[in-house]
Design an enzyme around this catalytic site. Structure first.
Site, PDB file in Angstrom:
ATOM      1  N   SER A 199       0.842  -1.239   0.150  1.00  0.00           N
ATOM      2  CA  SER A 199      -0.694   0.112   0.187  1.00  0.00           C
ATOM      3  C   SER A 199       0.965   1.503  -0.070  1.00  0.00           C
ATOM      4  CB  SER A 199      -0.966   0.097   0.846  1.00  0.00           C
ATOM      5  OG  SER A 199      -0.030  -0.834   2.409  1.00  0.00           O
ATOM      6  N   LYS A 219     -12.277   0.759  -1.969  1.00  0.00           N
ATOM      7  CA  LYS A 219     -11.213   1.063  -3.274  1.00  0.00           C
ATOM      8  C   LYS A 219     -11.269   0.964  -5.030  1.00  0.00           C
ATOM      9  CE  LYS A 219      -7.646   1.095   0.676  1.00  0.00           C
ATOM     10  NZ  LYS A 219      -7.072   0.179   1.549  1.00  0.00           N
ATOM     11  N   HIS A 245      -5.314  -2.802  -2.809  1.00  0.00           N
ATOM     12  CA  HIS A 245      -5.039  -2.099  -3.479  1.00  0.00           C
ATOM     13  C   HIS A 245      -4.752  -3.394  -5.253  1.00  0.00           C
ATOM     14  CE1 HIS A 245      -4.139   0.895  -1.257  1.00  0.00           C
ATOM     15  NE2 HIS A 245      -3.964   0.226   0.190  1.00  0.00           N
TER      16      HIS A 245
HETATM   17  C1  LIG Z   1      -7.490   0.267   2.815  1.00  0.00           C
HETATM   18  C2  LIG Z   1      -6.938  -1.504   3.298  1.00  0.00           C
HETATM   19  C3  LIG Z   1      -7.255  -2.457   4.073  1.00  0.00           C
HETATM   20  C4  LIG Z   1      -8.567  -2.054   5.516  1.00  0.00           C
HETATM   21  O1  LIG Z   1      -9.672  -2.328   4.280  1.00  0.00           O
HETATM   22  P1  LIG Z   1     -10.133  -1.100   5.090  1.00  0.00           P
HETATM   23  O2  LIG Z   1     -12.135  -1.695   3.773  1.00  0.00           O
HETATM   24  O3  LIG Z   1     -10.686   0.634   4.564  1.00  0.00           O
HETATM   25  O4  LIG Z   1     -10.990  -1.058   6.513  1.00  0.00           O
HETATM   26  C5  LIG Z   1      -6.271  -3.313   4.250  1.00  0.00           C
HETATM   27  N1  LIG Z   1      -5.489  -3.890   3.829  1.00  0.00           N
HETATM   28  C6  LIG Z   1      -4.683  -2.878   2.927  1.00  0.00           C
HETATM   29  C7  LIG Z   1      -3.885  -3.537   2.822  1.00  0.00           C
HETATM   30  C8  LIG Z   1      -5.644  -1.178   3.143  1.00  0.00           C
HETATM   31  O5  LIG Z   1      -5.139  -0.902   1.916  1.00  0.00           O
END
Ligand SMILES: *Cc1c(COP(=O)(O)O)cnc(C)c1O
Length: 392
Positions: A182, A242, A210
């Protein structure tokens, strides 16, 4: 009671320290929908901060699906999945997600953070060993703490090191990795991770927050990118907040894993289901992910354009082919000053500082969207070119 009675001197001192270290965080209040342009206060900014990679968070069809479902199902799910909160839209979305990533089953969770905690705790106890890439997302790090297993961390993508760690452990083993990292944007070497896990009798949990919707020919994520089916020992966790533009998360795996999560995962059992209307909106966005490859094509062109331009400017980039494009600046002050200078030009790019990233690797974290135009990416590149210019 005087004012000072209400103050906690310890918390106050901690906060002061954060401020002194330039690590104090504050929130922006956004007045508009998500998009490549967002409104904060009375200014419109060109945004390079969002994870809405495909421009679906405010897509009219997705919004419409949400509204019609809300008219039928109301706003709240009203209960957890195991009581009476598991509605037809949830169930249909699970089946469509399983079909999308090619697993027998998929299971919705309320957030990706909770999914990671819940998967790891359902599969591991304090007698197990969890292996973590050093650059894993905070939710994977916390997941290992939550289950009280012992934890072994390996240097980023160093599978030789992972292999030697796996040899020494004879207890139940679970390897955790981001699919797309990330903060660096690189893609985990899944085929080798799968081989290693299989050879050493470990399970592998891939957090594809991602990658989902973004990489792979059909947007299937990291597994599709590598041409690797999601099969045991792998378990896939994907998020919906996302690229899918909505909210929530899912786990995709074989029957036994999914049923184990339904029976045992505390962050599944003891929480309210996401609103059915969100599930319905996600069905529409999943359909758009699958049927509109032009979004990924656009995104690819913007990524290539940005990387070409940044290289010409001599910026320090990482080996990322995904929409996450970090520009390394070193210390926190430099990164903050750069973000501020861009902001003065109405461009939003977050400065990412320790402890989110390792020391001395503070950076601007540019994220690109399928909705950015070539002109908008040029505008960012022009602004970056001016960063070293003291007259700015
Ligand atoms: C955003 C993210 C999460 C968390 O997901 P949410 O649904 O926002 O709680 C978990 N792992 C990674 C790698 C992320 O980027």
């Amino acid at each position: 009671m005087t004012q000072s009675d209400l103050e906690d001197p310890q918390l106050r001192a901690q906060l002061e320290r954060l401020r002194a270290q330039h690590l104090y965080r504050r929130r922006e209040i956004v007045e508009s929908a998500q998009g490549v342009q967002i409104v904060i206060g009375d200014r419109t900014f060109l945004s390079f901060c969002s994870n809405d990679y495909l421009g679906l968070a405010n897509h009219p069809e997705v919004v419409n699906a949400f509204q019609s479902a809300a008219a039928h199902y109301g706003v709240g799910a009203g209960a957890s999945h195991l009581i009476s909160g598991h509605s037809r839209p949830h169930h249909a979305l699970e089946e469509e997600l399983a079909d999308f990533v090619g697993t027998p089953r998929a299971l919705l969770f309320s957030t990706g953070y909770m999914a990671n905690l819940g998967i790891v705790a359902a599969l591991m106890d304090r007698h197990g060993v969890v292996f973590e890439d050093k650059l894993n997302h905070a939710s994977l790090i916390d997941a290992a703490r939550f289950c009280q297993a012992s934890v072994k961390r390996y240097p980023h993508a160093d599978l030789d090191r992972l292999q030697s760690l796996l040899v020494t452990a004879d207890r139940s083993k679970l390897v955790l990795t981001d699919g797309v990292f990330s903060m660096d944007g690189d893609i985990a070497p899944l085929p080798r991770l799968m081989d290693l896990a299989r050879a050493r009798g470990a399970r592998l949990l891939v957090d594809d927050a991602h990658g989902m919707g973004v990489i792979g020919t059909h947007g299937g994520g990291s597994f599709e990118y590598w041409g690797q089916p999601v099969r045991p020992p792998a378990i896939l966790m994907g998020t919906l907040g996302k690229a899918l533009g909505t909210f929530g998360a899912f786990v995709a795996a074989e029957e036994e894993v999914i049923e184990t999560l339904i029976q045992r995962s505390r962050t599944y059992v003891y929480t309210t289901a996401i609103p059915p209307a969100v599930a319905e909106a996600t069905r529409t966005s999943l359909h758009l992910v699958r049927s509109e490859p032009w979004r990924r094509q656009n995104l690819r062109e913007r990524i290539d354009q940005f990387r070409r331009g940044a290289r010409e400017l001599g910026l320090r980039m990482l080996e990322s082919t995904t929409p996450i494009q970090p520009v390394l600046l070193g210390d926190s002050d430099t990164a903050l000053a750069a973000a501020l200078a861009l902001r003065q030009r109405d461009i939003l790019v977050p400065a990412i500082r320790p402890p989110t990233v390792p020391r001395h690797s503070a950076r601007l974290r540019v994220t690109l969207s399928a909705m950015h135009t070539a002109a908008q990416v040029d505008r960012l590149l022009d602004a970056l070119a001016q960063l070293g210019n003291p007259s700015l």
